[in-house]
Design a protein around this motif. Structure first.
Motif, PDB file in Angstrom:
ATOM      1  N   GLU B 102       0.842  -1.204   0.000  1.00  0.00           N
ATOM      2  CA  GLU B 102       0.000   0.000   0.000  1.00  0.00           C
ATOM      3  C   GLU B 102       0.875   1.250   0.000  1.00  0.00           C
ATOM      4  O   GLU B 102       0.546   2.255  -0.633  1.00  0.00           O
ATOM      5  N   ASN B 103       2.001   1.190   0.707  1.00  0.00           N
ATOM      6  CA  ASN B 103       2.913   2.323   0.721  1.00  0.00           C
ATOM      7  C   ASN B 103       3.538   2.559  -0.651  1.00  0.00           C
ATOM      8  O   ASN B 103       3.675   3.695  -1.084  1.00  0.00           O
ATOM      9  N   LEU B 104       3.908   1.458  -1.310  1.00  0.00           N
ATOM     10  CA  LEU B 104       4.533   1.589  -2.633  1.00  0.00           C
ATOM     11  C   LEU B 104       3.602   2.319  -3.593  1.00  0.00           C
ATOM     12  O   LEU B 104       4.025   3.168  -4.371  1.00  0.00           O
ATOM     13  N   TYR B 105       2.320   1.973  -3.544  1.00  0.00           N
ATOM     14  CA  TYR B 105       1.361   2.500  -4.521  1.00  0.00           C
ATOM     15  C   TYR B 105       0.556   3.675  -3.991  1.00  0.00           C
ATOM     16  O   TYR B 105      -0.368   4.128  -4.659  1.00  0.00           O
ATOM     17  N   LEU B 106       0.897   4.160  -2.800  1.00  0.00           N
ATOM     18  CA  LEU B 106       0.072   5.194  -2.170  1.00  0.00           C
ATOM     19  C   LEU B 106      -0.096   6.415  -3.072  1.00  0.00           C
ATOM     20  O   LEU B 106       0.871   7.030  -3.510  1.00  0.00           O
ATOM     21  N   GLY B 107      -1.370   6.756  -3.358  1.00  0.00           N
ATOM     22  CA  GLY B 107      -1.653   7.922  -4.180  1.00  0.00           C
ATOM     23  C   GLY B 107      -1.715   7.619  -5.666  1.00  0.00           C
ATOM     24  O   GLY B 107      -2.091   8.484  -6.456  1.00  0.00           O
ATOM     25  N   ARG B 108      -1.327   6.416  -6.076  1.00  0.00           N
ATOM     26  CA  ARG B 108      -1.482   6.033  -7.501  1.00  0.00           C
ATOM     27  C   ARG B 108      -1.750   4.546  -7.591  1.00  0.00           C
ATOM     28  O   ARG B 108      -1.093   3.808  -8.331  1.00  0.00           O
ATOM     29  N   GLU B 109      -2.713   4.128  -6.794  1.00  0.00           N
ATOM     30  CA  GLU B 109      -3.099   2.731  -6.755  1.00  0.00           C
ATOM     31  C   GLU B 109      -3.582   2.269  -8.132  1.00  0.00           C
ATOM     32  O   GLU B 109      -4.209   3.030  -8.872  1.00  0.00           O
TER      33      GLU B 109
END
Ligand SMILES: Nc1ncnc2c1ncn2[C@@H]1O[C@H](COP(=O)(O)OP(=O)(O)OP(=O)(O)O)[C@@H](O)[C@H]1O
Ligand SMILES: [Mg+2]
Lengths: 331, 254
Positions: B102-109
């Motif tokens: 979730e952190n890796l993709y946070l804001g551009r899921e």
């Protein structure tokens, strides 16, 4: 990692992750044993669910603000306001049901927007901001009704919604289930849900990746006020009248339910499924105590007791998590 | 500087005041593609503040920000991220309560059914996210637990992976190796060189002069909210740097 845990640690972790579910199961077993025929009757089970439904929706309203790291002390007053307004519009102004619901939810949503603006943009503490707006809601209630109950001839649909059922499930319970389903999807399966949890977890870190923190928090208050109003309308459908104080008690029940909910689904955090279990715990308790013939006072002892226990359990779960992390790190 | 270099970001006369304190006096700085700029300075000098102005995490009180020749009126994190700028912040680089993916993709899921309502494409993100982490040599104990449950170095690895995964023009690293072991530090240093090879601009804050000397194409020194030195690799002399950083002639090099 997990295999490093001892049996006791695994047990403790299980208790922490499922504490709310365990409490619910214990209550069901206790009351089911004390009074099996009354407690497990279809009628009583329907009762438990239908009585939990309006408050359950209000608890979900509170949960939305809790997930984004805020809280909303106005939910009980919002519920009272919408429940009263909907009857006021139908009875006094002869508006249609749909229009009355629309006006009532519009009113609470607008108040929610004001709370949201005050808290997220003006950075007023949520405690002060939402309590202030809550009192405004009470003020509107009194100027609308002079403190009197509103009742009279209403469209058919009011009784259908409040008292009817579809295949043994009460309509109000179905409405609660719809709210649960929608909110579960939004909070657990969409980007918005991840963003909400990020903001509740560490708002500055969320800001540093460009998430619109203030905006999401503001909409959380709108959503909370809308849902609280919805729960209030559900309650008034059941009562068959608009009562100035009907929903006020939902604030404390809502807090108990959300905090109890930290013991399920997302251990140590607020979540939609957790709050649902929390709301059921409260209702099973109230219902069971009444069935075994305890006086009304017992309901309040139970309600106050669970609130304190829920807060304590939350803290224990949190500190346990940290201990476990320390252990992991040392390895 | 070869003919391929391109001016990525220009800070002109930018500054930042906090209540009762000027963290950065009006300063100029240019960032070029294919170049590693190392920023040095003692604690509280204003390095992180400078980086926050670069990525839009703080807005400048004065001056202008120019990205690829275009003046940016509203230089925010959302804008800079959309233009290929990625940052590993010194603090709060990741959200502890979310899991690493979730952190890796946070804001551009990644989402599916985009037109009706966006649902998280959780399986795709888990697959591609763990591939990304693995390709960067990040060893994580769990992808499902909260990121706060990882070690400091593992958390750092998640933040670096995010920057490398999405940074296309400029990658800003605020003390990225502070929490890392020897092997992991070497890996990150190698990765920084790879990024330069790919033509990105890289900004690195570090307190380690040896690391600065090894990696830097250019060094800027910040002292008490001012950029007091800005020179190319050929001119880097460790002794001089130490004096510039502390402002004292007698400073010893550690
Ligand atoms: N949000 C803030 N509010 C007020 N003052 C701040 C804030 N952020 C930084 N400062 C101040 O600005 C100055 C520069 O801080 P900055 O974080 O840029 O230093 P730094 O060079 O990154 O230091 P370090 O090496 O310790 O990371 C410090 O004096 C600090 O106290
Ligand atoms: Mg710093």
């Amino acid at each position: 990692m997990k295999s490093n845990l001892t049996f006791v640690e695994k047990g403790t972790r299980f208790l922490v992750n499922y504490s709310a579910l365990i409490v619910l199961a214990v209550l069901i077993v206790v009351f089911g044993t004390l009074s099996p025929s009354a407690f497990f009757s279809l009628n009583n089970l329907q009762n438990i669910f239908v009585q939990a439904s309006p408050g359950g929706v209000v608890a979900l309203a509170l949960t939305i603000t809790m997930i984004v790291g805020e809280f909303d002390l106005s939910v009980g007053y919002m519920a009272s306001l919408a429940g009263l307004l909907v009857f006021g519009f139908m009875v006094n102004h002869h508006d249609s049901f749909i229009l009355s619901v629309f006006y009532s939810l519009g009113a609470t949503s607008l108040l929610g927007l004001i709370s949201g603006l005050i808290v997220s943009r003006l950075k007023v503490n949520a405690f002060i901001g939402t309590l202030g707006i809550g009192f405004v809601a009470v003020g509107i209630v009194y100027s609308f009704s002079n403190g009197a109950l509103i009742t009279g001839k209403t469209p058919h649909i009011v009784d259908t919604l409040g008292l009817g059922s579809i295949i043994k499930i009460q309509n109000l319970t179905l409405l609660w289930i719809c709210c649960i389903a929608i909110l579960w999807v939004v909070t657990e399966r969409t980007p918005l849900g991840v963003h909400m949890r990020a903001i509740g977890g560490q708002a500055r870190a969320a800001e540093l990746v460009g998430l619109p923190v203030a905006k999401i928090r503001m909409w959380a208050f709108v959503c909370s006020a809308f849902l609280a109003g919805f729960g209030g309308i559900m309650l008034s459908m059941r009562l068959g009248s608009g009562q100035p104080n009907a929903g006020n008690g939902y604030l404390l029940d809502g807090f108990s339910a959300t905090f109890l909910g930290r013991g399920f689904y997302r251990a140590g955090e607020f979540s939609v499924p957790g709050t649902v279990v929390g709301a059921l715990i409260l209702q099973v308790g109230y219902n069971g105590l009444a069935i075994i013939g305890m006086p009304t006072a017992a309901k309040y002892y139970f309600s106050g007791g669970t609130l304190v226990v829920a807060l304590a359990l939350g803290t224990i779960a949190g500190s346990y998590h940290f201990k476990l992390n320390d252990r992991k790190r040392k390895k | 500087m070869n003919s391929m270099t391109e001016l990525i970001l220009q800070l002109k006369n930018v500054s930042k005041k906090y209540v009762g304190l000027t963290a950065l006096h009006p300063s100029d700085l240019d960032l070029y593609s294919g170049e590693i700029l190392v920023i040095l300075g003692s604690n509280g000098a204003g390095k992180s503040t400078l980086l926050k102005l670069m990525c839009g995490a703080e807005s400048s009180d004065s001056g202008e920000v120019i990205f690829l020749g275009a003046q940016q009126k509203h230089w925010s994190v959302a804008t800079s991220r959309s233009l290929g700028v990625e940052v590993v912040h010194q603090e709060l680089a990741v959200v502890g309560e979310l899991n690493p993916i979730e952190n890796l993709y946070l804001g551009r899921e990644l989402v599916v059914h985009k037109r009706w309502w966006p649902f998280l494409a959780r399986r795709v993100m888990r697959k591609e996210g763990s591939d990304l982490l693995r390709s960067l040599g990040a060893q994580l104990s769990s992808l499902k637990g909260k990121t706060v449950e990882l070690s400091g170095g593992q958390r750092q690895a998640v933040a670096i992976a995010r920057a490398v995964g999405w940074g296309e023009k400029l990658i800003i690293l605020d003390e990225p190796t502070a929490a890392l072991g020897i092997a992991e530090t070497a890996e990150v240093e190698q990765m920084i060189r790879t990024l330069r090879g790919r033509g990105l601009a890289v900004v690195l804050v570090t307190h380690r002069l040896d690391q600065a000397k090894n990696l830097a194409d250019r060094v800027a020194v910040v002292r008490q909210g001012r950029i007091v030195g800005n020179f190319l690799k050929a001119d880097i002399e460790v002794g001089k740097l130490a004096i510039l950083i502390t402002g004292e002639e007698s400073a010893s090099v550690v």
